[in-house]
Design an enzyme around this catalytic site. Structure first.
Site, mmCIF file in Angstrom:
data_model
loop_
_atom_site.group_PDB
_atom_site.id
_atom_site.type_symbol
_atom_site.label_atom_id
_atom_site.label_comp_id
_atom_site.label_asym_id
_atom_site.label_seq_id
_atom_site.Cartn_x
_atom_site.Cartn_y
_atom_site.Cartn_z
ATOM 1 N N GLU A 13 0.851 -1.191 0.000
ATOM 2 C CA GLU A 13 0.000 0.000 0.000
ATOM 3 C C GLU A 13 0.886 1.240 0.000
ATOM 4 O OE1 GLU A 13 -3.672 0.717 2.585
ATOM 5 O OE2 GLU A 13 -2.288 2.207 3.380
ATOM 6 N N TYR A 71 -6.876 6.684 -0.874
ATOM 7 C CA TYR A 71 -7.762 7.742 -1.353
ATOM 8 C C TYR A 71 -8.334 8.427 -0.119
ATOM 9 C CZ TYR A 71 -11.441 9.594 -4.488
ATOM 10 O OH TYR A 71 -12.262 10.377 -5.247
ATOM 11 N N GLY A 93 -14.979 4.659 3.872
ATOM 12 C CA GLY A 93 -14.316 5.871 4.393
ATOM 13 C C GLY A 93 -15.017 6.320 5.656
ATOM 14 N N ASP A 94 -14.282 6.972 6.531
ATOM 15 C CA ASP A 94 -14.840 7.419 7.819
ATOM 16 C C ASP A 94 -14.804 8.931 7.915
ATOM 17 O OD1 ASP A 94 -15.412 4.960 9.047
ATOM 18 O OD2 ASP A 94 -13.288 4.686 9.524
ATOM 19 N N LYS A 148 -20.494 -7.398 0.710
ATOM 20 C CA LYS A 148 -19.549 -6.927 -0.320
ATOM 21 C C LYS A 148 -19.322 -8.022 -1.361
ATOM 22 C CE LYS A 148 -17.145 -4.212 3.216
ATOM 23 N NZ LYS A 148 -15.901 -3.938 3.934
ATOM 24 N N HIS A 178 -7.680 2.827 -4.475
ATOM 25 C CA HIS A 178 -8.682 2.869 -3.403
ATOM 26 C C HIS A 178 -9.724 3.924 -3.795
ATOM 27 C CE1 HIS A 178 -5.872 1.378 0.096
ATOM 28 N NE2 HIS A 178 -5.515 0.854 -1.061
HETATM 29 P P1 FAD Z 1 -18.369 -0.772 5.168
HETATM 30 O O1 FAD Z 1 -18.253 -2.194 4.773
HETATM 31 O O2 FAD Z 1 -19.396 0.022 4.470
HETATM 32 O O3 FAD Z 1 -18.593 -0.760 6.716
HETATM 33 C C1 FAD Z 1 -18.811 0.446 7.413
HETATM 34 C C2 FAD Z 1 -19.721 0.163 8.615
HETATM 35 O O4 FAD Z 1 -21.030 -0.206 8.171
HETATM 36 C C3 FAD Z 1 -19.221 -0.992 9.465
HETATM 37 O O5 FAD Z 1 -19.513 -0.670 10.801
HETATM 38 C C4 FAD Z 1 -20.032 -2.155 8.987
HETATM 39 O O6 FAD Z 1 -20.154 -3.140 9.997
HETATM 40 C C5 FAD Z 1 -21.350 -1.503 8.639
HETATM 41 N N1 FAD Z 1 -22.001 -2.230 7.531
HETATM 42 C C6 FAD Z 1 -21.662 -2.156 6.235
HETATM 43 N N2 FAD Z 1 -22.456 -2.947 5.481
HETATM 44 C C7 FAD Z 1 -23.302 -3.539 6.343
HETATM 45 C C8 FAD Z 1 -24.364 -4.482 6.184
HETATM 46 N N3 FAD Z 1 -24.732 -4.951 4.988
HETATM 47 N N4 FAD Z 1 -25.006 -4.892 7.283
HETATM 48 C C9 FAD Z 1 -24.660 -4.422 8.493
HETATM 49 N N5 FAD Z 1 -23.696 -3.513 8.708
HETATM 50 C C10 FAD Z 1 -23.026 -3.077 7.654
HETATM 51 N N6 FAD Z 1 -10.118 4.802 4.391
HETATM 52 C C11 FAD Z 1 -9.922 5.852 3.574
HETATM 53 O O7 FAD Z 1 -10.505 6.896 3.808
HETATM 54 N N7 FAD Z 1 -9.096 5.791 2.483
HETATM 55 C C12 FAD Z 1 -8.428 4.670 2.144
HETATM 56 O O8 FAD Z 1 -7.696 4.627 1.146
HETATM 57 C C13 FAD Z 1 -8.586 3.515 2.997
HETATM 58 N N8 FAD Z 1 -7.963 2.352 2.715
HETATM 59 C C14 FAD Z 1 -8.207 1.246 3.492
HETATM 60 C C15 FAD Z 1 -7.616 0.036 3.146
HETATM 61 C C16 FAD Z 1 -7.850 -1.096 3.922
HETATM 62 C C17 FAD Z 1 -7.222 -2.413 3.514
HETATM 63 C C18 FAD Z 1 -8.688 -1.022 5.071
HETATM 64 C C19 FAD Z 1 -8.917 -2.231 5.918
HETATM 65 C C20 FAD Z 1 -9.273 0.191 5.430
HETATM 66 C C21 FAD Z 1 -9.059 1.336 4.649
HETATM 67 N N9 FAD Z 1 -9.672 2.550 4.949
HETATM 68 C C22 FAD Z 1 -9.462 3.626 4.123
HETATM 69 C C23 FAD Z 1 -10.534 2.694 6.142
HETATM 70 C C24 FAD Z 1 -12.036 2.405 5.840
HETATM 71 O O9 FAD Z 1 -12.564 3.321 4.924
HETATM 72 C C25 FAD Z 1 -12.768 2.521 7.154
HETATM 73 O O10 FAD Z 1 -12.269 1.551 8.023
HETATM 74 C C26 FAD Z 1 -14.294 2.414 7.104
HETATM 75 O O11 FAD Z 1 -14.792 2.571 8.426
HETATM 76 C C27 FAD Z 1 -14.840 1.056 6.763
HETATM 77 O O12 FAD Z 1 -14.762 0.860 5.500
HETATM 78 P P2 FAD Z 1 -15.503 -0.377 4.801
HETATM 79 O O13 FAD Z 1 -15.096 -0.224 3.410
HETATM 80 O O14 FAD Z 1 -15.235 -1.636 5.468
HETATM 81 O O15 FAD Z 1 -17.023 0.034 5.012
#
Ligand code: FAD
Length: 349
Positions: A33, A65, A124-125, A200, A93
């Protein structure tokens, strides 16, 4: 004369920056990364890092990103340059929570127009300080972004037979995030995140990359839970080189993933102001990382994704120690640790 330093040339495809990810079935994947340079002055150094990392012949290199879309241009620029000037495979990303659906579609189209064929779809958070809020027309979850990526690609293929042929030869690949100990950042449990991972997969994700973790057991447990829930896609462990305690503490603040006291105990035992001690700390920290890599691979992990923080040294030393360096046949070994490793079984599909 412009004040911008000329970027270090990177050998084009066909020179020494080559990807050899063809064929070798038993070879664990290696990937890195990177984040886009924060300012133009940082670009040459990053490019030097890319040159070094390319020597490890990674299967792909992912480019982060900004959660608010703030790095849209710099992420795109780095991905474009990786595509044009190296034979590395970039994964862009993409985050969705702060951007309208229309804007996201345009961004996806832009990346596809550049020739990008792989994405890491993320939610993203919003930052804890409340400096921005989720977009009212944004997509709420990463699975919705996976679906959008598939939708845009299908539309492009339907509208152009040439595009359909290109897509058949270079299929769109979508990766997603997974969380070995639950996503502390968004306050969800491991079980909730496994449900999200399944969503997903159902939306079209091809594989997952995990959040940083420090013990092979949490990775094995995540994969076991995911398999029980019906997740069949590969889950690649995301590993941070454990050489710099200050960095690990910063990552803990950002992600909520606690650094084990046992790791900090090893690293904090060295004097950070004494270069010889720092070198010894680097070796001790690398041994911890090598042991973790050996354990996850022994347990069945498909490969390792290394969080480089745009530094090649710790990542390459870790790979070298794990027997995954560029010239190694990628049959991992524990030679460099000297420590026996207890395999942690990881269920495979
Ligand atoms: P989601 O899967 O949408 O999850 C977010 C929340 O919603 C979680 O609490 C999940 O439990 C809940 N949720 C989602 N879908 C459901 C469902 N169907 N049913 C019930 N609950 C659900 N952040 C950045 O800003 N930029 C980056 O480039 C970046 N790169 C990353 C790379 C990696 C490998 C990882 C592990 C994280 C990265 N992050 C990045 C952080 C990430 O964006 C945050 O951790 C974010 O909180 C979660 O992302 P997610 O894609 O898993 O979201």
């Amino acid at each position: 004369m412009s004040g911008t330093p000329a970027p270090a040339p990177v050998p084009p495809a066909g020179d020494d920056v080559v990807s050899d990810g063809l064929g070798a079935v038993d070879r664990p994947t290696v990937s890195f990364e990177l984040f886009p340079p924060r300012n133009p002055d940082a670009a040459p150094r990053l490019w030097e890092t890319v040159r070094h990392l390319a020597g490890a012949r990674p299967d792909f290199v992912s480019v982060t990103y900004g959660a608010s879309g703030s790095t849209r241009q710099t992420t795109r620029a780095l991905v474009r340059r990786l595509l044009r000037e190296t034979s590395l495979t970039p994964i862009a990303h993409l985050t969705c929570v702060a951007t309208s659906r229309d804007e996201l579609e345009r961004t996806v189209e832009e990346f596809l127009d550049e020739g990008v064929r792989a994405f890491l779809a993320l939610r993203g958070d919003p930052p804890a300080d409340g400096s921005w809020a989720p977009h009212p027309d944004g997509l709420p979850t990463a699975s919705a972004l996976v679906a959008l990526l598939r939708e845009v690609e299908a539309r492009r293929c339907a509208s152009s037979p040439a595009q359909a042929v290109r897509a058949a030869t270079r299929p769109l690949s979508v990766a997603v995030a997974a969380f070995p100990r639950g996503n502390a950042g968004s306050g969800s449990t491991r079980e909730q995140d496994v449900a999200a991972l399944l969503a997903k997969q159902q939306a079209g994700a091809d594989f997952a990359i995990t959040q940083v973790f420090y013990d092979a057991e949490s990775y094995a447990e995540l994969v076991a839970l995911a398999r029980d829930a019906g997740v069949t896609i590969p889950v690649v462990p995301g590993i941070i080189p454990t050489t710099d305690p200050a960095r690990l503490r910063r990552v803990q603040q950002l992600t909520g993933v606690a650094v084990p006291a046992s790791v900090l105990e090893v690293l904090d035992a060295f004097d950070p102001d004494d270069p010889a001690e720092v070198a010894r700390r680097h070796r001790a920290g690398t041994r911890l990382g090598v042991d973790l890599v050996a354990r996850v691979l022994d347990g069945g992990a498909p490969g390792v994704h290394l969080y480089t923080f745009n530094q090649h040294g710790p990542a390459l030393d870790l790979l070298e120690g794990a027997g995954l360096g560029g010239d190694a046949p990628r049959a991992h070994s524990r030679v460099a640790t000297g420590a026996p490793s207890t395999p942690t079984p990881v269920p495979t599909t």
